[in-house]
Design a protein around this motif. Structure first.
Motif, PDB file in Angstrom:
ATOM      1  N   TRP A  91     -40.069  36.759  85.890  1.00 31.85           N
ATOM      2  CA  TRP A  91     -39.255  36.191  86.257  1.00 31.85           C
ATOM      3  C   TRP A  91     -38.258  36.540  87.173  1.00 31.85           C
ATOM      4  CZ3 TRP A  91     -34.137  36.754  86.262  1.00 31.85           C
ATOM      5  CH2 TRP A  91     -32.762  35.308  86.678  1.00 31.85           C
ATOM      6  N   VAL A  92     -37.659  35.893  88.355  1.00 31.95           N
ATOM      7  CA  VAL A  92     -36.961  36.638  89.589  1.00 31.95           C
ATOM      8  C   VAL A  92     -35.971  35.077  89.314  1.00 31.95           C
ATOM      9  CG1 VAL A  92     -37.353  36.668  92.014  1.00 31.95           C
ATOM     10  CG2 VAL A  92     -39.516  37.136  90.933  1.00 31.95           C
ATOM     11  N   ALA A  93     -34.987  35.800  89.801  1.00 29.94           N
ATOM     12  CA  ALA A  93     -33.891  35.527  90.241  1.00 29.94           C
ATOM     13  C   ALA A  93     -33.833  33.880  91.199  1.00 29.94           C
ATOM     14  CB  ALA A  93     -32.557  36.312  90.426  1.00 29.94           C
ATOM     15  N   PRO A  94     -33.475  32.932  90.522  1.00 28.08           N
ATOM     16  CA  PRO A  94     -33.440  31.874  92.178  1.00 28.08           C
ATOM     17  C   PRO A  94     -32.908  32.153  93.077  1.00 28.08           C
ATOM     18  CG  PRO A  94     -33.151  31.253  89.905  1.00 28.08           C
ATOM     19  CD  PRO A  94     -32.574  32.386  89.848  1.00 28.08           C
ATOM     20  N   ALA A  95     -31.835  33.090  93.770  1.00 25.06           N
ATOM     21  CA  ALA A  95     -31.487  33.686  94.805  1.00 25.06           C
ATOM     22  C   ALA A  95     -32.272  34.215  95.596  1.00 25.06           C
ATOM     23  CB  ALA A  95     -30.429  33.770  94.543  1.00 25.06           C
ATOM     24  N   ARG A  96     -33.682  34.858  95.054  1.00 27.51           N
ATOM     25  CA  ARG A  96     -34.106  35.453  95.568  1.00 27.51           C
ATOM     26  C   ARG A  96     -35.310  35.400  95.061  1.00 27.51           C
ATOM     27  NH1 ARG A  96     -31.708  41.241  94.991  1.00 27.51           N
ATOM     28  NH2 ARG A  96     -33.377  41.776  96.293  1.00 27.51           N
ATOM     29  N   ARG A  97     -35.302  34.609  94.640  1.00 28.60           N
ATOM     30  CA  ARG A  97     -36.776  33.984  95.378  1.00 28.60           C
ATOM     31  C   ARG A  97     -37.775  33.639  96.005  1.00 28.60           C
ATOM     32  NH1 ARG A  97     -36.624  30.018  90.053  1.00 28.60           N
ATOM     33  NH2 ARG A  97     -36.283  31.011  88.777  1.00 28.60           N
ATOM     34  N   GLY A  98     -39.393  33.861  96.540  1.00 30.70           N
ATOM     35  CA  GLY A  98     -39.633  34.005  98.259  1.00 30.70           C
ATOM     36  C   GLY A  98     -39.254  35.196  98.660  1.00 30.70           C
ATOM     37  N   THR A  99     -38.921  36.577  98.474  1.00 28.93           N
ATOM     38  CA  THR A  99     -38.169  37.667  99.113  1.00 28.93           C
ATOM     39  C   THR A  99     -39.843  38.638  98.727  1.00 28.93           C
ATOM     40  OG1 THR A  99     -36.767  38.311  97.519  1.00 28.93           O
ATOM     41  CG2 THR A  99     -35.751  36.743  99.565  1.00 28.93           C
ATOM     42  N   GLY A 100     -40.328  38.262  97.759  1.00 31.44           N
ATOM     43  CA  GLY A 100     -41.405  39.870  97.913  1.00 31.44           C
ATOM     44  C   GLY A 100     -40.667  40.923  97.031  1.00 31.44           C
TER      45      GLY A 100
END
Length: 118
Positions: A91-100
């Protein structure tokens, strides 16, 4: 995987400590809810789910990147044997998705699993 990850592991991803359980829980609940479509604490006080997450933490099978008291990446080692183990709950925090964060985070999980678990 039978070899090292092709992606450089994230040095900030590490095993979660017992005193960080309250920090980890919201990310676990969010991941489960997003994946399954229902909250694991919706029909109860959440005690059973919390106990499961605590078990993963105490056994060294919960890993995360925690920044400023919030989980930005997490995963667990689910089924474990000396020969193999399952990576789950990525899981990646929604605000940090797409940041690698995901690929290096998973690389760390794989690295930990290969060196110390299976």
């Amino acid at each position: 995987m039978s070899s090292d990850p092709l992606v450089e592991p994230d040095p900030l991803v590490r095993r979660v400590r017992e005193d960080e359980l309250d920090i980890l829980m919201p990310a676990c609940v969010d991941m489960f809810t997003e994946e399954v479509g229902v909250s694991p604490v919706a029909s109860s006080d959440g005690g059973l789910y919390r106990a499961r997450v605590r078990e993963l933490v105490l056994s060294g099978r919960a890993v995360a990147r925690i920044e400023n008291g919030e989980v930005v990446f997490k995963a667990e080692l689910g089924a474990v044997s000396p020969l193999a183990c399952q990576v789950q709950g990525v899981w990646v925090a929604p605000a940090r998705r797409g940041t690698g964060l995901a690929a290096p985070g998973v690389a760390t999980v794989v690295d930990v699993a290969r060196r110390e678990v299976a």
